[in-house]
Design a protein around this motif. Structure first.
Motif, mmCIF file in Angstrom:
data_model
loop_
_atom_site.group_PDB
_atom_site.id
_atom_site.type_symbol
_atom_site.label_atom_id
_atom_site.label_comp_id
_atom_site.label_asym_id
_atom_site.label_seq_id
_atom_site.Cartn_x
_atom_site.Cartn_y
_atom_site.Cartn_z
ATOM 1 N N UNK A 181 0.830 -1.208 0.000
ATOM 2 C CA UNK A 181 0.000 0.000 0.000
ATOM 3 C C UNK A 181 0.862 1.255 0.000
ATOM 4 N N UNK A 182 2.032 1.141 0.644
ATOM 5 C CA UNK A 182 2.954 2.274 0.767
ATOM 6 C C UNK A 182 4.362 1.755 0.953
ATOM 7 N N UNK A 183 5.322 2.428 0.329
ATOM 8 C CA UNK A 183 6.737 2.138 0.572
ATOM 9 C C UNK A 183 7.386 3.421 1.061
ATOM 10 N N UNK A 184 8.051 3.351 2.212
ATOM 11 C CA UNK A 184 8.702 4.519 2.814
ATOM 12 C C UNK A 184 10.207 4.270 2.868
ATOM 13 N N UNK A 233 -2.820 -3.690 7.681
ATOM 14 C CA UNK A 233 -2.470 -3.272 9.043
ATOM 15 C C UNK A 233 -1.043 -3.636 9.418
ATOM 16 N N UNK A 234 -0.293 -4.219 8.477
ATOM 17 C CA UNK A 234 1.037 -4.741 8.764
ATOM 18 C C UNK A 234 2.106 -3.900 8.086
ATOM 19 N N UNK A 269 4.356 -3.952 13.659
ATOM 20 C CA UNK A 269 5.649 -3.829 12.976
ATOM 21 C C UNK A 269 6.382 -5.160 12.944
ATOM 22 N N UNK A 270 6.998 -5.427 11.801
ATOM 23 C CA UNK A 270 7.936 -6.546 11.677
ATOM 24 C C UNK A 270 9.251 -5.939 11.211
ATOM 25 N N UNK A 271 10.246 -5.984 12.067
ATOM 26 C CA UNK A 271 11.530 -5.321 11.828
ATOM 27 C C UNK A 271 12.582 -6.387 11.512
ATOM 28 N N UNK A 326 9.193 -8.499 16.073
ATOM 29 C CA UNK A 326 7.805 -8.087 15.862
ATOM 30 C C UNK A 326 7.311 -7.328 17.086
ATOM 31 N N UNK A 327 6.334 -6.453 16.871
ATOM 32 C CA UNK A 327 5.671 -5.799 17.995
ATOM 33 C C UNK A 327 5.061 -6.863 18.907
ATOM 34 N N UNK A 328 5.132 -6.636 20.206
ATOM 35 C CA UNK A 328 4.608 -7.616 21.162
ATOM 36 C C UNK A 328 3.156 -7.987 20.885
ATOM 37 N N UNK A 329 2.371 -7.029 20.386
ATOM 38 C CA UNK A 329 0.962 -7.298 20.135
ATOM 39 C C UNK A 329 0.748 -8.340 19.045
#
Length: 269
Positions: A93-96, A117-118, A159-161, A239-242
């Motif tokens: 959807x978007x690349x930053x 949402x990811x 977030x997945x880092x 990954x975010x804890x959520x």
């Protein structure tokens, strides 16, 4: 209880996403060693690459596009240095590009793609092995990186880092914790930062699913280290804890040999 699914089981469903992170130590070198053949067989939904060491015009994107990938590259200003990439089977959807911090963006270290949402990030943390100046740069980067992703998390909570963090967190992550205790990548201050980073709201997906596994993602070219499995685990899918409940599987692929690193895999709902 961790849910581990076989490849056969996963292929029966379409509700999972496979993400791979891989420091290729030069994308042109990796391509000459069969990177696209491996990718065509593995077919992750998203492939995060680090240390591409090439300008966009030097990369034959058509070989990736031929097997169904959209290609996004963020190169360093310095030729033959650093650089990250993100290949996706689905158009984001978007690349930053970058973090809005020239001292890091000039080195091509951070690339983000949003899918619903990811958000998936390909990140290449600096190494401090070349001397005190770069080690100091690395330590400042770590604090700036953490502040940036915590702020990003407010608007993009899932977030997945993925990337090369150039840090082993615990003794289980390195083949010789005693003799490496004073080496960049396993310094007490680096390990302490990693602990603080994780406690600020992030999960090491591999360690979460495999608390006792001693596996590595990088081996020195010296002393026949890879053949003797004297390695370091420095490549992570954080990954975010959520997102913990969305983690299905995590693995490391030491048999894949296009680089001195190997791929790390994450499968999520």
């Amino acid at each position: 209880m961790c849910l581990l699914l076989t490849t056969f089981t996963l292929k029966k469903h379409k509700w999972y996403m496979k993400i791979i992170t891989y420091n290729v130590n030069g994308i042109r070198s990796a391509l000459s060693k069969g990177l696209t053949d491996w990718l065509a067989e593995e077919l992750p939904d998203v492939l995060c690459l680090q240390e591409t060491k090439a300008q966009p015009e030097q990369i034959p994107t058509e070989v990736f596009e031929a097997i169904g990938y959209k290609c996004y590259f963020y190169s360093a200003k310095k030729k033959g240095y650093s650089g990250v990439a993100l290949l996706s089977r689905k158009e984001p959807d978007l690349v930053a590009y970058g973090m809005g911090m020239p001292q890091y963006d000039d080195e091509g270290r951070f690339l983000r793609a949003d899918f619903g949402d990811l958000s998936v990030v390909s990140v290449y943390h600096p190494s401090g092995t070349s001397g005190d100046e770069r080690q100091a740069f690395k330590m400042v980067w770590l604090e700036d990186f953490q502040r940036y992703v915590l702020e990003l998390q407010k608007s993009r909570p899932n977030l997945i880092l993925c990337g090369d963090y150039n840090i082993c967190h615990e003794a289980i992550d390195i083949h010789d914790p005693i003799r490496n205790a004073k080496n960049s990548g396993f310094l007490p201050e680096e390990r302490e930062w990693m602990s603080r980073f994780l406690s600020s709201g992030f999960t090491d997906s591999f360690r979460f699913l495999h608390p006792d596994s001693q596996e590595y993602t990088w081996w020195s070219f010296r002393f026949n280290a890879r053949a003797n499995n004297k390695g370091w685990r420095i490549d992570y899918c954080m990954v975010s804890d959520c997102m913990q409940q969305r983690l299905l599987n995590a693995s490391i692929l030491p048999h894949v040999k296009h680089s001195d690193h190997c791929p790390a895999v994450l499968v999520i709902k």
